[in-house]
Every structure is written in structure tokens, then in C-alpha cells.
Enzyme design. Structure first.
Site, PDB file in Angstrom:
ATOM      1  N   TYR A   1     -25.350 -12.600  -4.978  1.00 42.19           N
ATOM      2  CA  TYR A   1     -24.532 -13.797  -5.203  1.00 42.19           C
ATOM      3  C   TYR A   1     -23.314 -13.773  -4.273  1.00 42.19           C
ATOM      4  O   TYR A   1     -23.021 -14.766  -3.587  1.00 42.19           O
ATOM      5  CB  TYR A   1     -24.076 -13.858  -6.673  1.00 42.19           C
ATOM      6  CG  TYR A   1     -23.105 -14.982  -6.934  1.00 42.19           C
ATOM      7  CD1 TYR A   1     -23.559 -16.250  -7.251  1.00 42.19           C
ATOM      8  CD2 TYR A   1     -21.728 -14.775  -6.837  1.00 42.19           C
ATOM      9  CE1 TYR A   1     -22.667 -17.293  -7.465  1.00 42.19           C
ATOM     10  CE2 TYR A   1     -20.831 -15.802  -7.057  1.00 42.19           C
ATOM     11  CZ  TYR A   1     -21.300 -17.062  -7.369  1.00 42.19           C
ATOM     12  OH  TYR A   1     -20.413 -18.088  -7.573  1.00 42.19           O
TER      13      TYR A   1
ATOM     14  N   ALA B   1     -22.500 -27.507  -6.531  1.00 43.07           N
ATOM     15  CA  ALA B   1     -23.845 -27.096  -6.956  1.00 43.07           C
ATOM     16  C   ALA B   1     -24.159 -25.712  -6.388  1.00 43.07           C
ATOM     17  O   ALA B   1     -23.936 -25.455  -5.207  1.00 43.07           O
ATOM     18  CB  ALA B   1     -24.882 -28.103  -6.458  1.00 43.07           C
TER      19      ALA B   1
ATOM     20  N   GLU C   1     -16.171 -13.385  -5.784  1.00 40.62           N
ATOM     21  CA  GLU C   1     -17.231 -12.401  -5.542  1.00 40.62           C
ATOM     22  C   GLU C   1     -17.437 -12.115  -4.057  1.00 40.62           C
ATOM     23  O   GLU C   1     -18.078 -11.124  -3.714  1.00 40.62           O
ATOM     24  CB  GLU C   1     -18.553 -12.860  -6.171  1.00 40.62           C
ATOM     25  CG  GLU C   1     -18.562 -12.779  -7.693  1.00 40.62           C
ATOM     26  CD  GLU C   1     -18.873 -11.386  -8.240  1.00 40.62           C
ATOM     27  OE1 GLU C   1     -19.537 -10.599  -7.533  1.00 40.62           O
ATOM     28  OE2 GLU C   1     -18.448 -11.084  -9.352  1.00 40.62           O
TER      29      GLU C   1
ATOM     30  N   HIS D   1     -13.425 -18.964 -14.150  1.00 44.20           N
ATOM     31  CA  HIS D   1     -12.741 -20.042 -14.874  1.00 44.20           C
ATOM     32  C   HIS D   1     -13.651 -20.597 -15.961  1.00 44.20           C
ATOM     33  O   HIS D   1     -14.825 -20.835 -15.749  1.00 44.20           O
ATOM     34  CB  HIS D   1     -12.226 -21.125 -13.928  1.00 44.20           C
ATOM     35  CG  HIS D   1     -13.223 -21.602 -12.932  1.00 44.20           C
ATOM     36  ND1 HIS D   1     -13.607 -20.851 -11.849  1.00 44.20           N
ATOM     37  CD2 HIS D   1     -13.910 -22.756 -12.860  1.00 44.20           C
ATOM     38  CE1 HIS D   1     -14.496 -21.526 -11.152  1.00 44.20           C
ATOM     39  NE2 HIS D   1     -14.717 -22.686 -11.744  1.00 44.20           N
TER      40      HIS D   1
ATOM     41  N   ASP E   1     -17.517 -27.548 -14.076  1.00 47.32           N
ATOM     42  CA  ASP E   1     -16.468 -28.015 -13.157  1.00 47.32           C
ATOM     43  C   ASP E   1     -16.698 -29.463 -12.752  1.00 47.32           C
ATOM     44  O   ASP E   1     -15.753 -30.248 -12.673  1.00 47.32           O
ATOM     45  CB  ASP E   1     -16.448 -27.148 -11.892  1.00 47.32           C
ATOM     46  CG  ASP E   1     -16.029 -25.724 -12.180  1.00 47.32           C
ATOM     47  OD1 ASP E   1     -15.767 -25.400 -13.357  1.00 47.32           O
ATOM     48  OD2 ASP E   1     -15.954 -24.936 -11.228  1.00 47.32           O
TER      49      ASP E   1
ATOM     50  N   GLY F   1     -21.086 -22.599 -19.637  1.00 46.58           N
ATOM     51  CA  GLY F   1     -22.477 -22.329 -19.996  1.00 46.58           C
ATOM     52  C   GLY F   1     -22.569 -21.100 -20.899  1.00 46.58           C
ATOM     53  O   GLY F   1     -21.744 -20.185 -20.797  1.00 46.58           O
TER      54      GLY F   1
ATOM     55  N   SER G   1     -16.008 -18.194  -3.994  1.00 46.68           N
ATOM     56  CA  SER G   1     -15.872 -17.332  -5.182  1.00 46.68           C
ATOM     57  C   SER G   1     -15.142 -16.035  -4.868  1.00 46.68           C
ATOM     58  O   SER G   1     -15.279 -15.482  -3.760  1.00 46.68           O
ATOM     59  CB  SER G   1     -17.278 -16.994  -5.678  1.00 46.68           C
ATOM     60  OG  SER G   1     -17.241 -15.923  -6.592  1.00 46.68           O
TER      61      SER G   1
ATOM     62  N   VAL H   1     -19.913 -14.640 -20.002  1.00 45.30           N
ATOM     63  CA  VAL H   1     -19.538 -13.728 -21.091  1.00 45.30           C
ATOM     64  C   VAL H   1     -18.536 -14.333 -22.085  1.00 45.30           C
ATOM     65  O   VAL H   1     -18.650 -14.093 -23.287  1.00 45.30           O
ATOM     66  CB  VAL H   1     -19.069 -12.368 -20.518  1.00 45.30           C
ATOM     67  CG1 VAL H   1     -17.639 -12.420 -19.995  1.00 45.30           C
ATOM     68  CG2 VAL H   1     -19.258 -11.276 -21.546  1.00 45.30           C
TER      69      VAL H   1
HETATM   70  P1  GDR Z   1     -19.018 -13.365 -13.391  1.00 43.22           P
HETATM   71  O1  GDR Z   1     -19.034 -13.971 -14.887  1.00 43.22           O
HETATM   72  O2  GDR Z   1     -20.193 -12.519 -13.120  1.00 43.22           O
HETATM   73  O3  GDR Z   1     -17.690 -12.702 -13.169  1.00 43.22           O
HETATM   74  O4  GDR Z   1     -19.149 -14.671 -12.485  1.00 43.22           O
HETATM   75  P2  GDR Z   1     -19.713 -13.467 -16.241  1.00 43.22           P
HETATM   76  O5  GDR Z   1     -18.992 -14.192 -17.322  1.00 43.22           O
HETATM   77  O6  GDR Z   1     -21.186 -13.608 -16.192  1.00 43.22           O
HETATM   78  O7  GDR Z   1     -19.369 -11.901 -16.283  1.00 43.22           O
HETATM   79  C1  GDR Z   1     -18.051 -11.408 -16.393  1.00 43.22           C
HETATM   80  C2  GDR Z   1     -18.079  -9.914 -16.675  1.00 43.22           C
HETATM   81  O8  GDR Z   1     -18.576  -9.688 -18.000  1.00 43.22           O
HETATM   82  C3  GDR Z   1     -19.469  -8.570 -17.960  1.00 43.22           C
HETATM   83  N1  GDR Z   1     -20.397  -8.635 -19.107  1.00 43.22           N
HETATM   84  C4  GDR Z   1     -21.296  -9.623 -19.344  1.00 43.22           C
HETATM   85  N2  GDR Z   1     -21.569 -10.761 -18.662  1.00 43.22           N
HETATM   86  C5  GDR Z   1     -22.521 -11.581 -19.158  1.00 43.22           C
HETATM   87  N3  GDR Z   1     -22.784 -12.735 -18.514  1.00 43.22           N
HETATM   88  N4  GDR Z   1     -23.227 -11.274 -20.298  1.00 43.22           N
HETATM   89  C6  GDR Z   1     -22.989 -10.119 -21.015  1.00 43.22           C
HETATM   90  O9  GDR Z   1     -23.625  -9.867 -22.042  1.00 43.22           O
HETATM   91  C7  GDR Z   1     -21.963  -9.263 -20.520  1.00 43.22           C
HETATM   92  N5  GDR Z   1     -21.449  -8.077 -20.956  1.00 43.22           N
HETATM   93  C8  GDR Z   1     -20.505  -7.714 -20.094  1.00 43.22           C
HETATM   94  C9  GDR Z   1     -20.169  -8.724 -16.612  1.00 43.22           C
HETATM   95  O10 GDR Z   1     -20.804  -7.523 -16.243  1.00 43.22           O
HETATM   96  C10 GDR Z   1     -18.967  -9.093 -15.742  1.00 43.22           C
HETATM   97  O11 GDR Z   1     -18.295  -7.917 -15.360  1.00 43.22           O
HETATM   98  C11 GDR Z   1     -18.449 -15.868 -12.739  1.00 43.22           C
HETATM   99  C12 GDR Z   1     -19.368 -17.030 -12.345  1.00 43.22           C
HETATM  100  O12 GDR Z   1     -18.780 -18.237 -12.780  1.00 43.22           O
HETATM  101  C13 GDR Z   1     -19.560 -17.075 -10.849  1.00 43.22           C
HETATM  102  O13 GDR Z   1     -20.315 -18.230 -10.494  1.00 43.22           O
HETATM  103  C14 GDR Z   1     -18.186 -17.119 -10.177  1.00 43.22           C
HETATM  104  O14 GDR Z   1     -18.307 -17.148  -8.769  1.00 43.22           O
HETATM  105  C15 GDR Z   1     -17.369 -15.910 -10.603  1.00 43.22           C
HETATM  106  O15 GDR Z   1     -17.239 -15.915 -12.016  1.00 43.22           O
HETATM  107  C16 GDR Z   1     -15.973 -15.920  -9.989  1.00 43.22           C
END
Ligand code: GDR
Length: 294
Positions: free
Chosen positions: A128, A60, A106, A157, A13, A163, A104, A167
Site C-alpha cells: 500500500y 478513490a 504510509e 483520519h 472522505d 468503514g 498517505s 481499527v
Molecule cells: P492504517 O489503519 O493501516 O493505519 O491505514 P487501520 O485502522 O487499519 O490500522 C491502524 C493500526 O491498528 C492496528 N490494528 C488493527 N487494524 C485493523 N484494521 N484491524 C485490527 O483488528 C487491528 N488490530 C490492530 C494495525 O496493525 C495498525 O497498526 C489507514 C488507512 O485509512 C489508509 O488508507 C491510510 O493511508 C492510512 O490510515 C494513513
């Protein structure tokens, strides 16, 4: 020339925000994500004295929700104490500066209301979410005390700069690597998990708009729609003409202890007050991330 100070300027961001503000003629100061220690009042004081910003964007954070279960103390120190530190130091050193805090979805955890608005009660379900909830309340308290302080309540977003541990990027990079023959499988946690995903560039435009309003307030920035992790997998593998069934493996160790539920944002206030509209759809976003990953 207006000036802005961005914490976490080298993150997804921060980097887009720096480009947006520079394009608008701002003088932009910032702290790289890895170097800024927002918990150190003296360092922050000097940075704000030197930059004397008109606008402060506090991005940050410890941003990994999954990691926050193992890193509870650090998450609270950076996300909550760091934000309080920034608010207090800014009120002293740059009292006219307008402040945006990257809050967030969250904070809502398992909400009573779907979709959520700016007045939906806070109910976080992981460290978090708790840290962002406390910081969000601190921003509201600063505003009640007369400071121009805003919570941008940001839903997920993404972008090609996301990064690799989040996911969408994990899936896109893996699908691209599989297409190039560099790996054969992709391990994921809960693929039925659903999120309200937007393009990061739409969200940062919202952050800027939020600080141009006459009066400070909180704003939800979200698409108002959810998709599942499975939807991301299908778009990504389709983009490289691969059958995801041959490559995706469910790894129970990647499931989270507590998943939030039904995080869907209602961006009506941002639309009505700021004229904010998203420009990119979920499908377009994942396809662009795949093109970059390839
Ligand atoms: P999130 O993002 O936790 O929502 O936080 P993330 O992309 O990590 O997870 C989204 C969903 O995917 C599921 N998931 C996995 N997640 C990751 N990272 N790795 C995996 O292998 C995987 N498999 C399934 C997770 O369980 C989850 O349900 C993001 C961040 O940017 C936060 O900082 C921000 O505040 C929120 O979005 C809004």
C-alpha cells in the site's frame, strides 16, 4: 458556480467533501467508490469532458493497508496506475483544473525523521505504501511539468462514517454491540500500534484549502500527536462503562508482517500557508464515534 469532480465520492472522505463543497456553492460531480474504475482511461475521459471541473479530488483507492499484502497487483493498479491515468487524462481534458491527490503517511513507512514534513524522504514498508509513494511522485512530476497538482499527505483520519474494517470503527462498533448484549468478544491484532489520528472532517477541510492556495505544493495533514490502539479501546469501553479486559482478545493472525514506525505528521506548513487548524481532539472523536455506534 465552481465545479468539482471527486473520485471515491461515496467513501468517508468523499461524502464529507461533497457536503462541504455543496455548502460552498460548488456543482459537484463524482464517481461512487464501488463503481469508478480509475484504471479505465476512456471512462475517465468522458467523465472529465462532461463535468469540466475546476477542481479534481482524487480519493478513490484500495485503502486497506493490511489487505494490500494479499492484493499487491490490484493495489498498485488502482493506487498508482489509476492516479497516473487521472493526471494524464486531466492534463488533456481539463488542463486548468487543480488536482488534489489523497496521499498517505504510509509513504514514509519507517522514516528517518520524526515528526515528518513534506520533505521527509519516502521509505514505504508495504505494498500500500509503495503504491501511494509511486503516485505521490507522479503528482510531483505533473506539478514540475506545470500542472496545479497537490499531494495531501494524509495521516489516519476517522469519523462515524469510517468503514468497519479500520481499527477505530471496528473497536467502537464492537464495544457498542457488546454493550447491547449482541456479542461478547473483540479480536484485535497489535494493540500497542500507534497512529497520528485526526477527525476526517478536519482533514477534508484541509484538502479544500490546499486547492485554494496561490501556488501548488504538498501538505501534511495530521494532528502531530500519536495514540495507541489500546487508547482507542479504553475510551470506547469507558464510554459504555464496560471493562475491556473481559472482552478484548489478542489474535496473532491479525498482526501485520510489517508495521510502519513513528508515523507522526508535522502540520506546520498547512497551518502557516493555509491557516489550517484541527477542531476536534482524538478523545472527542472516539466518543462521537461511540455515540453513533450506540
Ligand atoms: P492504517 O489503519 O493501516 O493505519 O491505514 P487501520 O485502522 O487499519 O490500522 C491502524 C493500526 O491498528 C492496528 N490494528 C488493527 N487494524 C485493523 N484494521 N484491524 C485490527 O483488528 C487491528 N488490530 C490492530 C494495525 O496493525 C495498525 O497498526 C489507514 C488507512 O485509512 C489508509 O488508507 C491510510 O493511508 C492510512 O490510515 C494513513
Amino acid at each position: 458556480m465552481p465545479s468539482a469532480f471527486i473520485t471515491g465520492i461515496t467513501g468517508q472522505d468523499g461524502s464529507y467533501l461533497q457536503e462541504l463543497l455543496t455548502g460552498k456553492g460548488y456543482e459537484v460531480h463524482g464517481w461512487p467508490s464501488a463503481e469508478c474504475d480509475i484504471t479505465q482511461p476512456d471512462v475517465l475521459r468522458v467523465a472529465l469532458q462532461q463535468s469540466q471541473p475546476d477542481e479534481i479530488y482524487h480519493l478513490a483507492a484500495q485503502t486497506h493497508v493490511g489487505d494490500s499484502a494479499q492484493a499487491e497487483a490490484v493495489t498498485m493498479a488502482v493506487n498508482f496506475q489509476g492516479t497516473k491515468n487521472l493526471l494524464e487524462t486531466a492534463q488533456r481534458e481539463a488542463p486548468r483544473a487543480r488536482i488534489l491527490f489523497a496521499s498517505s503517511s504510509e509513504i514514509f513507512g519507517r522514516p528517518d525523521e520524526v515528526p515528518q514534513t513534506e520533505t521527509t524522504p519516502i521509505n514505504p514498508v508495504n505494498p500500500y505504501g509503495e503504491s501511494k509513494a509511486c503516485a505521490t511522485e507522479a503528482v510531483r512530476a505533473a506539478r514540475a511539468a506545470g500542472c496545479y497538482a497537490v499531494n495531501g499527505i494524509l495521516y489516519n483520519h476517522e469519523s462515524p462514517r469510517r468503514g468497519p474494517n479500520f481499527v477505530t470503527q471496528k473497536i467502537c462498533r464492537a464495544a457498542a454491540a457488546i454493550a447491547r448484549g449482541e456479542q461478547s468478544e473483540l479480536k484485535l491484532g497489535d494493540t500497542s500500534a500507534a497512529r497520528d489520528w485526526s477527525d476526517a472532517r478536519d482533514i477534508i477541510r484541509g484538502m479544500w484549502l490546499a486547492l485554494q492556495a496561490e501556488a501548488p505544493g504538498d501538505y501534511i495533514f495530521a494532528s502531530g500527536q500519536t495514540h495507541t490502539v489500546q487508547n482507542v479501546i479504553e475510551i470506547a469501553f469507558e464510554a459504555v462503562k464496560l471493562d475491556w479486559r473481559k472482552h478484548v482478545i489478542i489474535d496473532e493472525s491479525l498482526f501485520r508482517a510489517t508495521e510502519p514506525r513513528q508515523l507522526i505528521g508535522n502540520p506546520s506548513k498547512a497551518r502557516a500557508v493555509l491557516g489550517w487548524e484541527a477542531q476536534t481532539t482524538f478523545h472527542e472523536l472516539i466518543v462521537e464515534m461511540m455515540e453513533t455506534a450506540m
